[in-house]
Design an enzyme around this catalytic site. Structure first.
Site, PDB file in Angstrom:
ATOM      1  N   ASP A  19     -52.480 -11.427  11.526  1.00 27.88           N
ATOM      2  CA  ASP A  19     -51.663 -12.560  11.999  1.00 27.88           C
ATOM      3  C   ASP A  19     -51.211 -12.431  13.449  1.00 27.88           C
ATOM      4  O   ASP A  19     -50.753 -13.402  14.027  1.00 27.88           O
ATOM      5  CB  ASP A  19     -50.415 -12.737  11.128  1.00 27.88           C
ATOM      6  CG  ASP A  19     -50.680 -13.636   9.929  1.00 27.88           C
ATOM      7  OD1 ASP A  19     -51.823 -14.075   9.772  1.00 27.88           O
ATOM      8  OD2 ASP A  19     -49.751 -13.884   9.162  1.00 27.88           O
ATOM      9  N   CYS A  54     -62.288 -23.566  -5.494  1.00 30.52           N
ATOM     10  CA  CYS A  54     -61.087 -24.208  -6.032  1.00 30.52           C
ATOM     11  C   CYS A  54     -61.493 -25.201  -7.110  1.00 30.52           C
ATOM     12  O   CYS A  54     -62.474 -25.940  -6.953  1.00 30.52           O
ATOM     13  CB  CYS A  54     -60.365 -24.913  -4.884  1.00 30.52           C
ATOM     14  SG  CYS A  54     -59.033 -26.021  -5.366  1.00 30.52           S
TER      15      CYS A  54
END
Length: 294
Positions: free
Chosen positions: A116, A170
């Protein structure tokens, strides 16, 4: 160079989920990652997201998932990923230990950690390493740990056998799209500017519509609604990572007013919400309280 049994080393270090992606990235990476209106917390230049490190030319990427789910049913006003020690700090500790082990086996190898704090596209790296898939909620989903995972990557000059991306995807139930507080999902691109998680971290003046979105739930930092309704997060195991098992899901906002910025940093510095400072948290609580009274 000694033979590297990455699975054995990661098991010894209690790194429970990892994979390897080859480098350089696929030719279509740029088109996959391109966004016409990227979130300000993401590198605006897609070229930066494709860069590894300017210090050396990588040959492999070791990508590790760190699950953080802990069942907790008492009141909370913070997003789950901030309940325990700042994941940036935790991941860096684990990956540094992994590098130490690998460095012993190849003293000439070079490494860089990404979590990050660099423009590197962490979810895309995890996908390439075969660790999971993208959800309609814009989260990365692990078949075992759900979307309650954070990602750390080591770029290295070591040539390691790459994993293959999963074919699983998904299930597309659209529950996250329906439940989203700001209706930021289900479009051609993620509409970050109506995402509650983004708005609770946004500085400056907020519009009445932005305040309305923030006030929809008690969280003063982040938002977990799209993850809470996701079937991929049903019956997932508790995190095995000790640093994430001790949680503080609630912060006393009234206390913050009496703390100096230095005192706030001393007390909450090792938490992932602290980087925005106390004023943003207090502002969000004020918005939530004021909307309750209307």
């Amino acid at each position: 160079m000694k033979y590297i049994n990455l699975q054995e080393i990661c098991k010894e270090l209690n790194i429970y989920e990892f994979g390897v992606a080859s480098w350089p990235l696929p030719e279509n990476a740029k088109s996959i990652l391109y966004e016409s209106n990227p979130c300000p917390f993401t590198a605006a230049n897609v070229e930066e997201r494709l860069l590894g490190t300017s210090l050396f030319t990588p040959k492999s990427a070791i990508v590790c998932l760190f699950p953080y789910y802990v069942e907790h049913k008492s009141p909370s006003n913070l997003s789950r990923y901030t309940w325990a020690k700042d994941y940036h700090l935790v991941i860096n500790e684990y990956l540094k230990k992994l590098i130490e082990k690998l460095q012993i086996m190849n003293t000439d190898a070079q490494f860089s950690i990404h979590c990050d704090t660099s423009p590197l596209a962490d979810r895309y790296m995890a996908y390439l390493a075969g660790l999971g898939f993208y959800g309609k909620n814009n989260c990365f989903i692990s078949p075992k740990w759900g979307s309650y995972v954070v990602i750390g990557t080591i770029l290295t000059t070591l040539e390691l056998e790459p994993n293959t991306p999963l074919t699983q995807s998904c299930m597309g139930c659209n529950r996250c799209i329906t439940a989203c507080l700001g209706q930021c999902l289900g479009h051609d691109e993620f509409k970050f500017d109506t995402c509650k998680s983004y708005l609770t971290q946004k500085k400056g003046e907020l519009t009445s519509e932005e305040e309305h979105i923030i006030a929809k739930t008690p969280l003063v930092f982040g938002c977990d609604v799209c993850q809470e309704v996701c079937p991929h997060n049903k019956d997932i195991p508790t995190t095995p990572i000790p640093e994430f098992q001790s949680v503080e899901p609630y912060i006393d906002i009234d206390e913050l007013d009496s703390l100096t910025n230095k005192e706030f940093k001393a007390k909450y510095g090792p938490r992932a919400f602290s980087w925005r400072g106390k004023k943003i948290l207090m502002r969000n609580q004020e918005i939530i309280e004021s909307k309750k009274m209307l």
